[in-house]
Design a protein around this motif. Structure first.
Motif, PDB file in Angstrom:
ATOM      1  N   TYR A  77     -51.793  42.354   4.388  1.00  0.00           N
ATOM      2  CA  TYR A  77     -51.031  41.276   5.406  1.00  0.00           C
ATOM      3  C   TYR A  77     -49.672  41.727   5.031  1.00  0.00           C
ATOM      4  N   MET A  78     -49.015  42.081   6.063  1.00  0.00           N
ATOM      5  CA  MET A  78     -47.314  42.190   5.974  1.00  0.00           C
ATOM      6  C   MET A  78     -46.646  41.419   7.033  1.00  0.00           C
ATOM      7  N   HIS A  79     -45.871  40.379   6.265  1.00  0.00           N
ATOM      8  CA  HIS A  79     -45.335  39.246   6.847  1.00  0.00           C
ATOM      9  C   HIS A  79     -44.214  39.629   7.764  1.00  0.00           C
ATOM     10  N   GLY A  80     -44.013  38.903   8.742  1.00  0.00           N
ATOM     11  CA  GLY A  80     -42.683  39.129   9.546  1.00  0.00           C
ATOM     12  C   GLY A  80     -41.485  38.242   9.031  1.00  0.00           C
ATOM     13  N   GLY A  81     -40.215  38.468   9.596  1.00  0.00           N
ATOM     14  CA  GLY A  81     -39.326  37.821   9.308  1.00  0.00           C
ATOM     15  C   GLY A  81     -38.051  38.808   9.437  1.00  0.00           C
ATOM     16  N   VAL A 143     -58.116  46.795   6.665  1.00  0.00           N
ATOM     17  CA  VAL A 143     -57.438  46.363   7.888  1.00  0.00           C
ATOM     18  C   VAL A 143     -56.007  46.188   7.433  1.00  0.00           C
ATOM     19  N   PHE A 144     -55.058  46.578   8.363  1.00  0.00           N
ATOM     20  CA  PHE A 144     -53.682  46.237   8.254  1.00  0.00           C
ATOM     21  C   PHE A 144     -53.484  45.204   9.269  1.00  0.00           C
ATOM     22  N   MET A 145     -53.148  44.147   8.871  1.00  0.00           N
ATOM     23  CA  MET A 145     -52.662  42.940   9.762  1.00  0.00           C
ATOM     24  C   MET A 145     -51.002  42.600   9.668  1.00  0.00           C
ATOM     25  N   GLY A 146     -50.393  42.447  10.655  1.00  0.00           N
ATOM     26  CA  GLY A 146     -48.937  42.014  10.441  1.00  0.00           C
ATOM     27  C   GLY A 146     -48.256  41.246  11.710  1.00  0.00           C
ATOM     28  N   ASP A 147     -47.347  40.840  11.576  1.00  0.00           N
ATOM     29  CA  ASP A 147     -46.740  39.860  12.666  1.00  0.00           C
ATOM     30  C   ASP A 147     -45.306  40.322  12.563  1.00  0.00           C
ATOM     31  N   MET A 153     -44.407  47.274  10.360  1.00  0.00           N
ATOM     32  CA  MET A 153     -44.569  47.961   9.201  1.00  0.00           C
ATOM     33  C   MET A 153     -46.001  48.182   9.144  1.00  0.00           C
ATOM     34  N   ALA A 154     -47.147  47.852   9.846  1.00  0.00           N
ATOM     35  CA  ALA A 154     -48.441  48.080   9.647  1.00  0.00           C
ATOM     36  C   ALA A 154     -48.445  49.550  10.486  1.00  0.00           C
ATOM     37  N   VAL A 155     -48.071  49.671  11.739  1.00  0.00           N
ATOM     38  CA  VAL A 155     -47.996  50.919  12.634  1.00  0.00           C
ATOM     39  C   VAL A 155     -47.500  51.897  11.545  1.00  0.00           C
ATOM     40  N   VAL A 156     -46.066  51.853  11.143  1.00  0.00           N
ATOM     41  CA  VAL A 156     -45.296  52.796  10.517  1.00  0.00           C
ATOM     42  C   VAL A 156     -46.080  53.205   9.220  1.00  0.00           C
ATOM     43  N   SER A 170     -59.258  51.027   8.801  1.00  0.00           N
ATOM     44  CA  SER A 170     -60.128  51.132   9.998  1.00  0.00           C
ATOM     45  C   SER A 170     -59.629  50.114  11.376  1.00  0.00           C
ATOM     46  N   ARG A 171     -58.816  49.445  10.997  1.00  0.00           N
ATOM     47  CA  ARG A 171     -58.431  48.461  12.207  1.00  0.00           C
ATOM     48  C   ARG A 171     -56.933  47.984  12.094  1.00  0.00           C
ATOM     49  N   HIS A 172     -56.321  47.632  12.984  1.00  0.00           N
ATOM     50  CA  HIS A 172     -55.049  46.879  13.104  1.00  0.00           C
ATOM     51  C   HIS A 172     -55.166  45.646  13.794  1.00  0.00           C
ATOM     52  N   VAL A 173     -54.522  44.831  13.319  1.00  0.00           N
ATOM     53  CA  VAL A 173     -54.329  43.643  14.122  1.00  0.00           C
ATOM     54  C   VAL A 173     -52.890  43.302  14.188  1.00  0.00           C
ATOM     55  N   LEU A 174     -52.009  43.212  15.201  1.00  0.00           N
ATOM     56  CA  LEU A 174     -50.557  43.289  15.638  1.00  0.00           C
ATOM     57  C   LEU A 174     -50.212  42.136  16.282  1.00  0.00           C
ATOM     58  N   ILE A 175     -49.420  41.135  15.712  1.00  0.00           N
ATOM     59  CA  ILE A 175     -49.184  40.023  16.281  1.00  0.00           C
ATOM     60  C   ILE A 175     -47.522  39.961  16.715  1.00  0.00           C
ATOM     61  N   SER A 176     -47.313  40.132  17.994  1.00  0.00           N
ATOM     62  CA  SER A 176     -46.197  40.152  18.282  1.00  0.00           C
ATOM     63  C   SER A 176     -45.130  41.223  17.722  1.00  0.00           C
ATOM     64  N   PRO A 177     -45.761  42.251  17.518  1.00  0.00           N
ATOM     65  CA  PRO A 177     -45.046  43.248  16.530  1.00  0.00           C
ATOM     66  C   PRO A 177     -43.750  44.017  17.464  1.00  0.00           C
ATOM     67  N   GLY A 178     -42.674  44.400  16.511  1.00  0.00           N
ATOM     68  CA  GLY A 178     -41.486  44.934  17.145  1.00  0.00           C
ATOM     69  C   GLY A 178     -41.993  46.123  16.818  1.00  0.00           C
TER      70      GLY A 178
END
Length: 346
Positions: A77-81, A143-147, A153-156, A170-178
């Motif tokens: 999990y990679m946090h936003g901010g 799984v990579f997850m990040g907001d 960061m998850a995609v990069v 195996s999977r991404h969960v992207l919450i309002s990604p930039g």
């Protein structure tokens, strides 16, 4: 119809956080204040509910939320901010719920943030965290997850891992990604009118001199693009904003795994999110989109009915067996995951 709670949250945002991203100077002041008050540690109540351990990678903390005995699947999990602010209690609340409902192990890097650090330090650290995970867990179980910034960061990180020949999650969960920091999509300015968090400041570029933009800015309660560009400047190490290391929308989307993308109609980033979904699907990626009318940036982090629906969607997406990647996704020798930008700005 958006819930009463979501309207209340929007009202609070609209009347409290307006100045933070209104200008580079304001952002710098907010960062200075944040450094006096931020605390990356998981809240005490979470420690009572969950088995949490702390270790260090490259001199920065990494928290491990332990799964149920025998469970191999893990979330990074990679946090936003905005790359400049620390993890918050809202992030920890989402992380705790995912740990309890899914029984996955969750790895939470407290990665170096700007302006004290930059892109190279951030991705050097999270890259090392991922390599260590691969030493313990098959990529097909990760799984990579990040907001927000963490979704970027998850995609990069996945694109960088592919470039270096590492096994991919195996999977991404992207919450309002930039996903597009170039700010070149004209639909963004239309979306901005309805966004209760993000706004466009007149300090961006001469080409953004439309008076309607300034009117929209006055109506926005929180982030402005002027301050947002300052955050990007501080973390990007001189890399051009249209480079895929900064704007992964312009990278090789075909390497991405099955993805759940959550975005809302009142989120400034939503137009770019929908473009990303379209381009990724065209590149052969299985992308599921949760599009919530009336919702603002990273709404799944805030306790309200719409967030509960969003979290249910995340759990349903991750409870199924992860799609098997190609045979090379099994653990192999790990080449270095270098933060190598394609091109630096002049």
């Amino acid at each position: 119809m958006p819930s009463f709670k979501s309207h209340l949250v929007s009202f609070i945002l609209r009347h409290s956080r307006k100045k933070a991203f209104a200008s580079p100077e304001n952002l710098q002041r907010w960062i200075a204040y944040a450094r006096k008050t931020e605390d990356h540690h998981p809240p005490a109540l979470l420690r009572e509910r969950l088995d949490i351990t702390e270790r260090s990678v490259d001199g920065f903390p990494v928290y491990e939320i332990a799964p149920k005995a025998g469970e191999r699947r893990r979330i990074l999990y990679m946090h936003g901010g905005a790359y400049v602010f620390q993890i918050t209690s809202y992030h920890w609340g989402l992380i705790a719920e995912m740990a309890e409902r899914l029984d996955f192990g969750i790895t939470v890097p407290i990665y170096p943030i700007a302006p004290e650090h930059d892109f190279h330090a951030m991705f050097g650290m999270v890259g090392d965290v991922y390599r260590q995970m691969l030493d313990e867990t098959d990529a097909e179980d990760i799984v990579f997850m990040g907001d927000s910034a963490g979704g970027n960061m998850a995609v990069v990180l996945t694109m960088m891992a592919a470039e270096e020949g590492l096994p991919l999650p195996s999977r991404h969960v992207l919450i309002s990604p930039g996903l597009d920091m170039s700010l070149s999509n004209p639909e963004v300015f239309e979306a901005e009118r309805n966004d209760p968090w993000l706004g466009i400041s007149g300090g961006l570029e001469a080409s953004l001199s439309n008076p309607e933009v300034f009117e929209a800015e006055r109506n926005d309660p929180w982030l402005g693009i002027s301050g947002g560009l300052e955050a990007i400047r501080m973390y990007s190490a001189g890399i051009d904003r249209s480079d895929w290391h900064i704007s992964p929308l312009y990278g090789d989307l075909s390497v991405l795994p099955k993805t759940l993308l959550l975005t809302g109609s009142h989120d400034l980033l939503s137009p770019d999110n929908l473009i990303f979904a379209k381009k990724a699907r065209a590149a052969g990626v299985d992308v599921q989109v949760v599009y919530e009318e009336g919702m603002f940036h990273v709404w799944p982090l805030i306790e309200m009915p719409e967030a509960r629906r969003a979290r249910d969607s995340i759990v349903a997406f991750l409870e199924g067996e992860p799609t098997k990647r190609r045979a090379t996704a099994r653990r192999t020798a790990r080449p270095a995951l270098a933060a190598r930008p394609a091109q630096a700005a002049e």
